[in-house]
Design a protein around this motif. Structure first.
Motif, short mmCIF file in Angstrom:
data_model
loop_
_atom_site.label_atom_id
_atom_site.label_comp_id
_atom_site.label_asym_id
_atom_site.label_seq_id
_atom_site.Cartn_x
_atom_site.Cartn_y
_atom_site.Cartn_z
N ASP A 76 11.94 1.48 11.87
CA ASP A 76 10.96 0.88 12.77
C ASP A 76 9.57 1.37 12.40
N TYR A 77 8.58 0.65 12.90
CA TYR A 77 7.18 1.07 12.81
C TYR A 77 6.64 0.95 14.23
N LEU A 78 6.22 2.08 14.78
CA LEU A 78 5.82 2.13 16.18
C LEU A 78 4.33 2.40 16.33
N ILE A 79 3.76 1.80 17.34
CA ILE A 79 2.41 2.12 17.77
C ILE A 79 2.56 2.74 19.15
N VAL A 80 2.03 3.95 19.34
CA VAL A 80 2.21 4.65 20.61
C VAL A 80 0.86 4.97 21.24
N THR A 81 0.89 5.25 22.54
CA THR A 81 -0.30 5.74 23.24
C THR A 81 0.04 7.09 23.87
N VAL A 92 0.39 -3.66 7.16
CA VAL A 92 0.87 -2.34 6.73
C VAL A 92 2.38 -2.26 6.92
N TYR A 93 2.86 -2.72 8.06
CA TYR A 93 4.30 -2.73 8.33
C TYR A 93 5.06 -3.51 7.26
N GLU A 94 4.57 -4.69 6.91
CA GLU A 94 5.24 -5.50 5.89
C GLU A 94 5.23 -4.80 4.53
N ARG A 95 4.11 -4.17 4.20
CA ARG A 95 4.02 -3.45 2.91
C ARG A 95 4.96 -2.26 2.89
N SER A 140 -9.40 3.66 12.48
CA SER A 140 -8.80 3.20 11.23
C SER A 140 -8.31 4.39 10.41
N SER A 141 -7.44 4.11 9.48
CA SER A 141 -7.00 5.13 8.53
C SER A 141 -6.53 4.44 7.26
N ILE A 142 -6.56 5.18 6.17
CA ILE A 142 -6.09 4.66 4.89
C ILE A 142 -4.60 4.96 4.80
N VAL A 143 -3.83 3.91 4.61
CA VAL A 143 -2.37 4.06 4.59
C VAL A 143 -1.85 3.52 3.27
N HIS A 144 -1.05 4.33 2.59
CA HIS A 144 -0.44 3.90 1.33
C HIS A 144 1.04 4.28 1.36
N PRO A 145 1.91 3.38 0.95
CA PRO A 145 3.34 3.68 0.95
C PRO A 145 3.71 4.96 0.20
N ARG A 146 3.01 5.25 -0.87
CA ARG A 146 3.29 6.46 -1.67
C ARG A 146 3.19 7.70 -0.80
N GLU A 147 2.16 7.79 0.02
CA GLU A 147 1.96 8.96 0.86
C GLU A 147 3.00 9.03 1.98
N ALA A 148 3.34 7.88 2.51
CA ALA A 148 4.31 7.85 3.61
C ALA A 148 5.72 8.18 3.15
N LEU A 149 6.06 7.80 1.93
CA LEU A 149 7.45 7.91 1.48
C LEU A 149 7.74 9.13 0.61
N LYS A 150 6.73 9.82 0.10
CA LYS A 150 7.02 10.93 -0.80
C LYS A 150 7.83 12.02 -0.10
N LEU A 160 6.88 -16.01 16.71
CA LEU A 160 5.71 -16.60 17.33
C LEU A 160 4.56 -15.60 17.44
N GLU A 161 4.87 -14.40 17.91
CA GLU A 161 3.85 -13.36 18.04
C GLU A 161 3.33 -12.96 16.65
N ARG A 162 4.20 -12.87 15.67
CA ARG A 162 3.79 -12.52 14.30
C ARG A 162 2.78 -13.54 13.78
#
Length: 155
Positions: free
Chosen positions: A128-133, A111-114, A71-81, A147-149
């Motif tokens: 886009d918002y990606l999840i990678v391995t 998180v993606y919707e926010r 897990s991680s704490i995600v906030h739009p402010r940090e991602a977009l600054k 449907l998946e959503r």
């Protein structure tokens, strides 16, 4: 005790030359290997933002959250600054799953919707918002169908 108030007069942007080749984004596949090289092998969840210019070239990257194993704490402010400070017109947000699983959780989707809403408000395209391995596998949250959503949100 009197509190001091500070005013930001000027923000200086410093451009540093990099040995990295310019990444032109025409599709998700153009950035997956780069993202995996940056965060794919981390031992905890790391969230990364790629900032793009009007030519859809990656102009900057920013690790906006480093969390724990799952897990991680995600906030739009940090991602977009950083996107705002770099005058980005678009962003690709992503995180890696340390387990290697490609499951999209309810929290991932929320998180993606926010982030989508925050990007809209500040006028930056969330491309886009990606999840990678670490195996260069990925899931695009933008490509998830209705449907998946619904299935994800009802878990």
């Amino acid at each position: 005790m009197q509190e001091t108030i500070y005013e930001v007069v000027k923000i200086k942007q410093e451009i540093v030359n990099s040995d990295r080749p310019v990444i032109k984004v025409t599709g998700v596949e153009d950035v997956v290997d780069f993202i995996v090289s940056e965060i794919g092998f981390e031992d905890r969840k790391v969230c990364l933002a790629l900032m793009l210019n009007t030519k859809l070239e990656v102009i900057a990257t920013h690790r906006y959250s480093v969390g724990s194993l799952d897990s991680s704490i995600v906030h739009p402010r940090e991602a977009l600054k950083t996107a705002i400070l770099n005058n980005a017109c678009g962003v690709i947000l992503c995180h890696q799953n340390t387990s290697g699983a490609m499951d999209v959780s309810k929290d991932d989707y929320l998180v993606y919707e926010r982030m989508k809403e925050a990007c809209y408000i500040v006028g930056i395209d969330l491309l886009d918002y990606l999840i990678v391995t670490h195996k260069s596998e990925y899931r695009s949250l933008r490509e998830i169908g209705d449907l998946e959503r619904r299935t994800i949100l009802n878990k």
